[in-house]
Design a protein around this motif. Structure first.
Motif, short mmCIF file in Angstrom:
data_model
loop_
_atom_site.label_atom_id
_atom_site.label_comp_id
_atom_site.label_asym_id
_atom_site.label_seq_id
_atom_site.Cartn_x
_atom_site.Cartn_y
_atom_site.Cartn_z
N ARG A 79 19.05 -47.47 41.15
CA ARG A 79 18.70 -46.55 40.08
C ARG A 79 17.91 -47.22 38.96
N ALA A 80 17.91 -48.56 38.98
CA ALA A 80 17.11 -49.32 38.02
C ALA A 80 15.78 -49.76 38.63
N ASP A 81 15.61 -49.55 39.93
CA ASP A 81 14.37 -49.95 40.62
C ASP A 81 13.28 -48.93 40.32
N ARG A 82 12.21 -49.39 39.72
CA ARG A 82 11.12 -48.51 39.29
C ARG A 82 10.53 -47.71 40.45
N PHE A 83 10.33 -48.36 41.60
CA PHE A 83 9.69 -47.70 42.74
C PHE A 83 10.60 -46.65 43.38
N VAL A 84 11.88 -46.93 43.42
CA VAL A 84 12.83 -45.96 43.96
C VAL A 84 12.88 -44.72 43.06
N VAL A 85 12.98 -44.96 41.76
CA VAL A 85 13.03 -43.84 40.81
C VAL A 85 11.73 -43.06 40.83
N LEU A 86 10.62 -43.76 40.94
CA LEU A 86 9.32 -43.08 40.99
C LEU A 86 9.23 -42.17 42.22
N ALA A 87 9.70 -42.65 43.36
CA ALA A 87 9.71 -41.82 44.57
C ALA A 87 10.61 -40.60 44.37
N ALA A 88 11.74 -40.80 43.71
CA ALA A 88 12.68 -39.69 43.48
C ALA A 88 12.07 -38.64 42.57
N VAL A 89 11.46 -39.07 41.46
CA VAL A 89 10.94 -38.09 40.50
C VAL A 89 9.68 -37.40 41.01
N LYS A 90 8.97 -38.04 41.92
CA LYS A 90 7.81 -37.35 42.53
C LYS A 90 8.28 -36.20 43.40
N GLN A 91 9.46 -36.34 43.99
CA GLN A 91 10.01 -35.27 44.81
C GLN A 91 10.74 -34.24 43.95
N ASN A 92 11.46 -34.71 42.93
CA ASN A 92 12.23 -33.83 42.05
C ASN A 92 12.26 -34.46 40.67
N GLY A 93 11.48 -33.93 39.76
CA GLY A 93 11.37 -34.49 38.42
C GLY A 93 12.68 -34.62 37.69
N LEU A 94 13.62 -33.72 37.98
CA LEU A 94 14.90 -33.76 37.31
C LEU A 94 15.78 -34.93 37.75
N ASP A 102 16.62 -48.33 31.54
CA ASP A 102 15.43 -49.19 31.58
C ASP A 102 14.23 -48.45 32.16
N VAL A 103 14.49 -47.63 33.15
CA VAL A 103 13.40 -46.91 33.82
C VAL A 103 12.92 -45.73 32.97
N PHE A 111 5.90 -39.73 33.23
CA PHE A 111 4.78 -38.82 33.48
C PHE A 111 4.88 -38.16 34.85
N ALA A 112 5.27 -38.95 35.86
CA ALA A 112 5.43 -38.38 37.21
C ALA A 112 6.53 -37.32 37.22
N ALA A 113 7.62 -37.60 36.51
CA ALA A 113 8.74 -36.64 36.46
C ALA A 113 8.32 -35.35 35.77
N VAL A 114 7.64 -35.49 34.64
CA VAL A 114 7.22 -34.31 33.88
C VAL A 114 6.15 -33.53 34.62
N GLU A 115 5.29 -34.24 35.34
CA GLU A 115 4.27 -33.56 36.14
C GLU A 115 4.90 -32.72 37.24
N GLN A 116 5.97 -33.24 37.83
CA GLN A 116 6.64 -32.51 38.90
C GLN A 116 7.47 -31.36 38.32
N ASN A 117 8.13 -31.60 37.19
CA ASN A 117 8.96 -30.58 36.57
C ASN A 117 9.00 -30.83 35.07
N GLY A 118 8.42 -29.96 34.30
CA GLY A 118 8.33 -30.13 32.86
C GLY A 118 9.67 -30.27 32.16
N LEU A 119 10.73 -29.73 32.76
CA LEU A 119 12.05 -29.83 32.16
C LEU A 119 12.60 -31.26 32.18
N ALA A 120 11.97 -32.13 32.95
CA ALA A 120 12.41 -33.52 33.03
C ALA A 120 12.19 -34.25 31.71
N LEU A 121 11.39 -33.69 30.84
CA LEU A 121 11.10 -34.32 29.56
C LEU A 121 12.38 -34.54 28.74
#
Length: 124
Positions: A79-94, A102-103, A111-121
């Motif tokens: 959950r602290a790995d940037r690439f794992v989290v990036l893959a997760a938020v690209k699929q589901n921003g929430l 840290d992430v 930005f990837a999370a908000v692009e996928q789902n604005g509520l992730a902000l």
């Protein structure tokens, strides 16, 4: 005479349509059932595999690419790995809510999370 011909043509057209349409509808229904069963089996498999392999990066990456919310089952290292989290938020921003703090500071991830789902902000 014209009405009889029109009736015969209409009946023939209806029969041909039925013979063509019914198999297509059956095939579509079978495809939907297969897809649903595959998704259910994948979800069960991912839940089981992430519980056993929550530290395995490849397993976690596959799980979060399929369903970003699977990040909640990952270890804190994942959950602290940037690439794992990036893959997760690209699929589901929430899924950003399951990432470690840290992430949350990483602009690319946010930005990837908000692009996928604005509520992730709200989790940024």
């Amino acid at each position: 005479l014209h009405a009889a011909i029109a009736c015969i043509v209409f009946t023939a057209f209806s029969l041909v349509s039925c013979f063509l349409l019914v198999p297509c509808l059956r095939a579509f229904k079978a495809w939907r059932i297969r897809r649903s069963r595959i998704q259910e089996a994948s979800a069960r498999l991912l839940d089981a595999s992430t519980l056993r392999c929550e530290h395995d990066r490849d397993v976690v990456m596959a799980a979060v690419r399929h369903s970003g919310s699977q990040l909640q089952h990952a270890s804190s290292v994942m959950r602290a790995d940037r690439f794992v989290v990036l893959a997760a938020v690209k699929q589901n921003g929430l899924a950003l809510q399951y990432a470690l703090s840290d992430v949350h500071a990483d602009r690319t991830v946010v930005f990837a999370a908000v692009e996928q789902n604005g509520l992730a902000l709200r989790y940024a």
